[in-house]
Design a protein around this motif. Sequence first.
Motif, mmCIF file in Angstrom:
data_model
loop_
_atom_site.group_PDB
_atom_site.id
_atom_site.type_symbol
_atom_site.label_atom_id
_atom_site.label_comp_id
_atom_site.label_asym_id
_atom_site.label_seq_id
_atom_site.Cartn_x
_atom_site.Cartn_y
_atom_site.Cartn_z
ATOM 1 N N ALA A 74 76.035 21.189 30.765
ATOM 2 C CA ALA A 74 76.514 19.934 31.308
ATOM 3 C C ALA A 74 78.033 20.194 32.312
ATOM 4 O O ALA A 74 78.470 19.387 32.725
ATOM 5 C CB ALA A 74 77.157 18.869 30.207
ATOM 6 N N HIS A 75 78.332 21.552 32.195
ATOM 7 C CA HIS A 75 79.759 21.711 32.854
ATOM 8 C C HIS A 75 79.387 23.092 33.926
ATOM 9 O O HIS A 75 79.723 23.924 33.541
ATOM 10 C CB HIS A 75 80.796 22.003 31.932
ATOM 11 N N PRO A 76 79.185 22.675 35.033
ATOM 12 C CA PRO A 76 78.888 23.920 36.172
ATOM 13 C C PRO A 76 80.155 24.694 36.258
ATOM 14 O O PRO A 76 79.980 26.021 36.309
ATOM 15 C CB PRO A 76 78.757 22.898 37.523
ATOM 16 N N GLU A 77 81.209 24.115 36.129
ATOM 17 C CA GLU A 77 82.621 24.983 36.085
ATOM 18 C C GLU A 77 82.678 25.944 35.005
ATOM 19 O O GLU A 77 83.248 27.135 35.226
ATOM 20 C CB GLU A 77 83.700 23.986 36.055
ATOM 21 N N LEU A 78 82.210 25.604 33.783
ATOM 22 C CA LEU A 78 82.051 26.734 32.926
ATOM 23 C C LEU A 78 80.878 27.675 32.850
ATOM 24 O O LEU A 78 81.465 28.792 32.687
ATOM 25 C CB LEU A 78 81.653 25.897 31.584
ATOM 26 N N GLN A 79 79.882 27.376 33.845
ATOM 27 C CA GLN A 79 79.063 28.274 34.022
ATOM 28 C C GLN A 79 79.585 29.584 34.941
ATOM 29 O O GLN A 79 79.388 30.619 34.725
ATOM 30 C CB GLN A 79 77.588 27.654 34.765
ATOM 31 N N LYS A 80 80.206 28.957 35.867
ATOM 32 C CA LYS A 80 80.868 29.754 37.101
ATOM 33 C C LYS A 80 81.944 30.818 36.298
ATOM 34 O O LYS A 80 82.140 31.707 36.384
ATOM 35 C CB LYS A 80 81.631 28.792 37.804
ATOM 36 N N GLN A 81 82.671 30.048 35.195
ATOM 37 C CA GLN A 81 83.741 30.866 34.435
ATOM 38 C C GLN A 81 83.120 32.001 33.683
ATOM 39 O O GLN A 81 83.516 33.074 33.586
ATOM 40 C CB GLN A 81 84.533 29.861 33.658
ATOM 41 N N GLN A 82 81.946 31.568 33.108
ATOM 42 C CA GLN A 82 81.082 32.477 32.357
ATOM 43 C C GLN A 82 80.707 33.876 33.322
ATOM 44 O O GLN A 82 80.634 34.739 32.826
ATOM 45 C CB GLN A 82 79.872 31.613 31.595
ATOM 46 N N GLU A 83 80.148 33.350 34.291
ATOM 47 C CA GLU A 83 79.626 34.347 34.987
ATOM 48 C C GLU A 83 80.812 35.318 35.537
ATOM 49 O O GLU A 83 80.434 36.573 35.598
ATOM 50 C CB GLU A 83 78.681 33.906 36.317
ATOM 51 N N ALA A 84 81.820 34.891 35.950
ATOM 52 C CA ALA A 84 82.994 35.577 36.115
ATOM 53 C C ALA A 84 83.305 36.488 35.002
ATOM 54 O O ALA A 84 83.655 37.707 35.265
ATOM 55 C CB ALA A 84 84.169 34.778 36.495
ATOM 56 N N LEU A 159 88.038 31.618 28.716
ATOM 57 C CA LEU A 159 86.813 30.853 28.631
ATOM 58 C C LEU A 159 86.446 30.307 27.268
ATOM 59 O O LEU A 159 85.859 29.287 27.222
ATOM 60 C CB LEU A 159 85.682 32.055 29.109
ATOM 61 N N ARG A 160 86.728 30.942 26.258
ATOM 62 C CA ARG A 160 86.419 30.393 24.809
ATOM 63 C C ARG A 160 87.243 29.278 24.743
ATOM 64 O O ARG A 160 86.755 28.145 24.121
ATOM 65 C CB ARG A 160 87.039 31.505 23.838
ATOM 66 N N ASP A 161 88.666 29.130 25.119
ATOM 67 C CA ASP A 161 89.334 27.819 24.836
ATOM 68 C C ASP A 161 88.957 26.795 25.778
ATOM 69 O O ASP A 161 88.736 25.669 25.133
ATOM 70 C CB ASP A 161 90.748 28.254 25.316
ATOM 71 N N ALA A 162 88.429 27.096 27.044
ATOM 72 C CA ALA A 162 87.858 26.214 27.945
ATOM 73 C C ALA A 162 86.498 25.628 27.268
ATOM 74 O O ALA A 162 86.017 24.248 27.289
ATOM 75 C CB ALA A 162 87.594 26.683 29.160
ATOM 76 N N THR A 163 85.645 26.429 26.725
ATOM 77 C CA THR A 163 84.385 26.080 26.187
ATOM 78 C C THR A 163 84.477 25.269 24.709
ATOM 79 O O THR A 163 83.808 24.058 24.840
ATOM 80 C CB THR A 163 83.509 27.247 25.825
ATOM 81 N N VAL A 164 85.508 25.808 23.883
ATOM 82 C CA VAL A 164 85.705 25.090 23.065
ATOM 83 C C VAL A 164 86.229 23.599 23.180
ATOM 84 O O VAL A 164 85.792 22.519 22.553
ATOM 85 C CB VAL A 164 86.470 25.922 21.991
ATOM 86 N N THR A 165 87.194 23.420 24.102
ATOM 87 C CA THR A 165 87.599 22.005 24.542
ATOM 88 C C THR A 165 86.322 21.218 24.852
ATOM 89 O O THR A 165 86.503 20.136 24.499
ATOM 90 C CB THR A 165 88.731 22.216 25.528
ATOM 91 N N ALA A 166 85.587 21.762 25.851
ATOM 92 C CA ALA A 166 84.542 21.078 26.376
ATOM 93 C C ALA A 166 83.509 20.536 25.366
ATOM 94 O O ALA A 166 83.004 19.337 25.168
ATOM 95 C CB ALA A 166 83.833 21.830 27.535
ATOM 96 N N MET A 167 83.417 21.597 24.378
ATOM 97 C CA MET A 167 82.573 21.093 23.152
ATOM 98 C C MET A 167 82.904 19.956 22.363
ATOM 99 O O MET A 167 82.155 19.405 22.063
ATOM 100 C CB MET A 167 82.035 22.577 22.408
ATOM 101 N N LYS A 168 84.160 19.931 22.044
ATOM 102 C CA LYS A 168 84.865 18.821 21.502
ATOM 103 C C LYS A 168 84.517 17.658 21.973
ATOM 104 O O LYS A 168 84.479 16.550 21.258
ATOM 105 C CB LYS A 168 86.259 19.213 21.172
ATOM 106 N N GLN A 169 84.654 17.594 23.480
ATOM 107 C CA GLN A 169 84.475 16.444 24.125
ATOM 108 C C GLN A 169 82.808 16.138 24.409
ATOM 109 O O GLN A 169 82.327 14.715 24.237
ATOM 110 C CB GLN A 169 84.904 16.530 25.605
ATOM 111 N N GLN A 170 82.049 17.090 24.200
ATOM 112 C CA GLN A 170 80.785 16.809 24.277
ATOM 113 C C GLN A 170 80.081 16.230 22.795
ATOM 114 O O GLN A 170 79.379 15.473 22.834
ATOM 115 C CB GLN A 170 79.897 18.289 24.337
ATOM 116 N N ASP A 171 80.674 16.915 21.690
ATOM 117 C CA ASP A 171 80.177 16.289 20.364
ATOM 118 C C ASP A 171 81.487 16.196 19.557
ATOM 119 O O ASP A 171 82.069 17.376 19.128
ATOM 120 C CB ASP A 171 79.126 17.469 20.036
#
Length: 199
Positions: A74-84, A159-171
């Motif tokens: 659901a978050h393209p910006e996370l996908q880009k950060q993950q690829e980087a 990346l971990r911090d950004a993802t966990v923050t987004a996960m908390k918003q997602q669920d």
Amino acid sequence: MNHSHHARSLFARCFTARSLRVLCAVAALGTFAPSHAEPPAAQDDPMQAARQLHGEYVELQNRLSLIQEKTIEAHPELQKQQEAFLDLMMAKMASGSDASPQDDLAAIDKLEQKLRSKDTPDSERQTLMTEYQEKAMAFRAAQVEALKDPEVQQAQDALRDATVTAMKQQDPQTTQLMEQLQQKQDEMKQMLEAAGQGQ
């Protein structure tokens, strides 16, 4: 509660994912990889408490893994950060290696496909499995070394911090699930320590 330390400790044990490239990402994200590991070794059989605890731990891992997967989708910006992050890790892994990590990963994936294929003769499976395990262990060892690099660690933490923050918003259940996962890990550690003292 130190979720970052928990993430790194989980990464150290979880490498039998469908793809070790996926595992690279998992290493960055807080590591809620679906687990298929065996429960802690029991001194007495059966040890129902240990098996039940491990089952609860795996269930929590899998629930968090699903939230993580949906969050990244659901978050393209996370996908880009993950690829980087993956590109950076691969670059660090490539240093001093005869073959590139991409080539190693391709070889591992090819072996995995052969092992999954119904057309592969049983007589070849043991040899293929041995080769797969050796290559996978070597690849994971290179990952572990790459994760010691300060630049990789910085990218991993971001990346971990950004993802966990987004996960908390997602669920909204994410925080509670993470705390429960940590609790189950602590309980398993205590159980193992008690079993060792009882020897």
